[in-house]
Design a protein around this motif. Structure first.
Motif, short mmCIF file in Angstrom:
data_model
loop_
_atom_site.label_atom_id
_atom_site.label_comp_id
_atom_site.label_asym_id
_atom_site.label_seq_id
_atom_site.Cartn_x
_atom_site.Cartn_y
_atom_site.Cartn_z
N SER A 37 0.82 -1.21 0.00
CA SER A 37 0.00 0.00 0.00
C SER A 37 0.85 1.26 0.00
O SER A 37 0.42 2.29 -0.51
CB SER A 37 -0.93 0.00 1.21
N ILE A 55 -0.06 4.58 -2.14
CA ILE A 55 -0.48 5.80 -1.45
C ILE A 55 0.46 6.97 -1.73
O ILE A 55 0.11 8.11 -1.51
CB ILE A 55 -0.63 5.51 0.06
N ASN A 112 -9.67 10.32 2.26
CA ASN A 112 -9.27 9.25 3.16
C ASN A 112 -9.97 7.94 2.84
O ASN A 112 -9.45 6.87 3.14
CB ASN A 112 -9.56 9.64 4.61
N GLN A 124 -7.85 6.01 0.51
CA GLN A 124 -6.72 5.42 1.21
C GLN A 124 -7.16 4.22 2.04
O GLN A 124 -6.46 3.21 2.11
CB GLN A 124 -6.05 6.46 2.10
#
Length: 176
Positions: free
Chosen positions: A129, A133, A140, A143
């Motif tokens: 991740s 990211i 958010n 994410q």
């Protein structure tokens, strides 16, 4: 949480044993209300696991959704059922129970053997991740979706399987 190694290891063992004992309570307790409370205990221990792995949002979602909604729904469904029908013609051990126990034991042992024989270090589950990211997404929720589909993929899927089994058990109990 950034805890010293021995404390972190102790908490992992403590929570793991709590999950195992709670799961055994769900399966082995004859009173369905006690089984539902034991399931709630398992969900709470799993959310504490998420806190130990620094995933506070998933832990809060675990508590709110599974303990606060699903487990309360199961408790209400069990409490609305007639409790005396569970104790009529109660036989301690039947042929079906023995056959089911044998099949579950064989499946459990084969699963443990497979887990122990697999080299988990060479398997790349998904893309990491932190590589995704770095693109600096806007919200958010994007994410969170990436984290749930990469780093927390296995715990997320395990929780969905546990929820599916719990719902199937609730449906089977409601049909009787």
């Amino acid at each position: 949480m950034d805890l010293p190694g021995p404390i972190h290891d102790f908490l992992l063992v403590f929570l793991g044993s709590g999950i195992i004992l709670g799961g055994l309570g769900v399966v082995l307790l004859t009173n369905p209300i006690y089984s539902a409370f034991s399931l709630g205990f398992v969900f709470i221990c799993i959310s504490l696991f998420y806190i130990l792995s620094n995933s506070y949002f998933v832990a809060a979602a675990q508590l709110l959704i599974y303990v606060g909604a699903i487990n309360v729904l199961i408790l209400f469904a069990v409490m609305f059922m007639n409790g005396s029908e569970y104790y009529k013609d109660f036989h301690l051990w039947t042929l079906g129970d023995g056959l089911t126990s044998l099949i579950c034991t064989i499946l459990f042992l084969s699963l443990i053997t497979t887990i122990l024989d697999t080299s988990w270090y060479g398997i790349l589950w998904t893309t990491k991740s932190n590589q995704i990211i770095e693109k600096d997404f806007i919200s958010n929720s994007q994410q969170l979706g990436i984290l749930l589909s990469t780093d927390f993929f296995l715990p997320f899927e395990l929780m969905s399987i546990i929820l599916l089994v719990a719902l199937l058990g609730a449906i089977a109990a409601a049909r009787q």
